[in-house]
Enzyme design. Structure first.
Site, PDB file in Angstrom:
ATOM      1  N   HIS A 159      -4.634   2.020   7.383  1.00 27.28           N
ATOM      2  CA  HIS A 159      -3.214   2.209   7.082  1.00 27.28           C
ATOM      3  C   HIS A 159      -2.502   2.732   8.323  1.00 27.28           C
ATOM      4  O   HIS A 159      -3.129   3.355   9.196  1.00 27.28           O
ATOM      5  CB  HIS A 159      -3.010   3.232   5.956  1.00 27.28           C
ATOM      6  N   CYS A 206      -2.598  11.638   3.489  1.00 27.32           N
ATOM      7  CA  CYS A 206      -2.953  10.774   2.360  1.00 27.32           C
ATOM      8  C   CYS A 206      -2.681  11.464   1.032  1.00 27.32           C
ATOM      9  O   CYS A 206      -2.377  10.819   0.035  1.00 27.32           O
ATOM     10  CB  CYS A 206      -4.436  10.407   2.417  1.00 27.32           C
ATOM     11  N   GLU A 265       0.815  -1.221   0.000  1.00 25.31           N
ATOM     12  CA  GLU A 265       0.000   0.000   0.000  1.00 25.31           C
ATOM     13  C   GLU A 265       0.847   1.269   0.000  1.00 25.31           C
ATOM     14  O   GLU A 265       0.350   2.357   0.275  1.00 25.31           O
ATOM     15  CB  GLU A 265      -0.941  -0.015   1.214  1.00 25.31           C
TER      16      GLU A 265
END
Length: 446
Positions: A250, A369, A174
């Site tokens: 995450h 992000c 990721e």
């Protein structure tokens, strides 16, 4: 030679929408099918980029994906004209249409993992696009992502670009959302922290029971090898499965690092004490600050709702360290009180700056992000495509581009509209000229 951390934010695409595709991302799922505002989202992102640049930071922009992804819909058996394909997918498999319209590439913390030249054996900055295999709508991104990265970081003498890892759950990757780097100086060798959710090859190892653990240990180890990192300067830490099951999909939703500071929630990791001791040992001499946020100060629920840890910690040219936080942190009483206490304490974080990124927050991503961090020196910066760097002039031209091409509102019903596809491709073709990217999109390559 001066070294620094540059931030490259993802530009929100013209088809920004709320499809609620990301199982495990509470914000994404809770706002599913809401009406979005692509123009406001893109302008909010651009304003944040300019504000960071005006703080004295190097700030760049990364182009969005081509959406809708007609090629993938054709691979899945839809045929006819582009308009017919959209209508058939809308009527018979709307979940696939929404996936091929996903706005998720705006969160470039998931685009790739980056290692600076100070850490890599060959003295190059290394990029590995994330395969994002846990979510179909993201697993279709990495090919275009790789081309955009190559068109942005263009000097082959200074930048090394790798392919994404094999598309298998054992190597679920990721990107930088599960990676951070601590250092005394950006130009000196640092310690890279790879945070994983589970062992991909050991089904008996700890893992969450409700939501998926998207990053595997095997993927993190593979990226470290590709980037030619020294094992004496890498640490692999497992994320706490219990917090993944509470919506911490995450690591950057529960911890964030910068320079010589690791800011983390006390429930973030497994084996926290031993792993932080390993980090300190490998870090070596110099000040290293672990700022632990107790559960009694900020609950996991409030951390996820406010995205307290999905903030950017920046070291300004003056040496002052600041937090870039979403206004949701300011609006959450417990989090706002904690941050007020934090900056009053004896630690490197001196100030909190609040930014409105609500369009992104509603879709499940905060300030951290939105950006990919790239530690560079001046020679490496000179090897970057200069058209992708943000300043007053480029901000103005990109804002004008957004105002020209983006809609004020977008509903899920609009996704079957062929004119939206045409608007998007026209906009992206013009964008590649503004950013001097060349033909990075499938529709430009035939």
């Amino acid at each position: 030679m001066r070294a620094f951390e540059a931030n490259f934010d993802g530009l929100v695409g013209p088809t920004h929408n709320y499809a609620g595709l990301s199982f495990g991302n509470v914000a994404s799922q809770s706002n599913a099918q809401a009406v979005s505002n692509p123009r406001a989202a893109a302008l909010q992102g651009l304003d944040k980029m300019l504000s960071v640049q005006q703080l004295g930071m190097v700030q760049g922009v990364l182009a969005p994906q081509q959406r809708p992804d007609i090629h993938t819909l054709k691979q899945l058996g839809f045929s006819g004209s582009d308009g017919e394909i959209l209508q058939k997918a809308f009527d018979t498999a709307p979940h696939l249409l929404m996936a091929c319209y996903s706005a998720s590439s705006m969160w470039t913390a998931n685009a790739a993992t980056v290692s600076p030249s100070a850490d890599s054996a060959d003295g190059k900055v290394h990029f590995t696009p994330a395969n994002l295999v846990n979510k179909f709508h993201r697993a279709i991104e990495h090919g275009v992502t790789g081309r955009i990265l190559k068109a942005t970081f263009v000097d082959q003498q200074r930048f090394a670009h790798h392919h994404a890892l094999p598309a298998h759950e054992m190597f679920g990757d990721e990107g930088a959302a599960n990676h951070t780097r601590l250092c005394r100086d950006y130009g000196q060798q640092g310690v890279q922290l790879f945070v994983y959710g589970q062992h991909g090859s050991d089904p008996t190892a700890p893992k969450p029971s409700l939501y998926p653990a998207r990053q595997t240990l095997e993927a993190s180890q593979a990226v470290a090898r590709l980037h030619q990192l020294n094992e004496d300067n890498t640490v692999f830490i497992q994320q706490n499965p219990d917090v993944i099951d509470q919506g911490v999909f995450h690591n950057d939703v529960i911890a964030v690092g910068n320079h010589n500071v690791l800011f983390y929630h006390e429930q973030a990791f497994l084996d926290t004490q031993s792993k932080l001791e390993e980090v300190r040992r490998k870090f070596g001499e110099g000040e290293l600050h672990f700022i632990k946020v107790p559960t009694e100060a900020v609950s996991i629920d409030n951390a996820v709702r406010s995205y307290l840890f999905n903030t950017q910690i920046l070291t300004l040219p003056s040496g002052e360290m600041v937090i870039i936080a979403p206004t949701e942190c300011q609006e959450n009483a417990q989090v706002a009180a904690y941050l007020e206490t934090l900056v009053a304490q004896n630690n490197p974080i001196a100030k909190v700056l609040y930014f409105n990124v609500k369009q992104s927050m509603q879709n499940g991503g905060g300030p951290a992000c939105l950006r990919l961090r790239v530690a560079m020196n001046e020679q490496e910066l000179a090897g970057v495509n200069q058209a992708t760097l943000i300043n007053q002039a480029s901000h103005a031209s990109l804002s004008a581009w957004v105002s020209k091409h983006y809609r004020d509102q977008l509903t899920l019903d609009d996704l079957r509209d062929p004119s939206l596809l045409n608007e998007s491709l026209t906009a992206l073709d013009e964008l590649t000229q503004l950013l001097k990217l060349g033909s990075v999109y499938p529709f430009q390559r035939g």
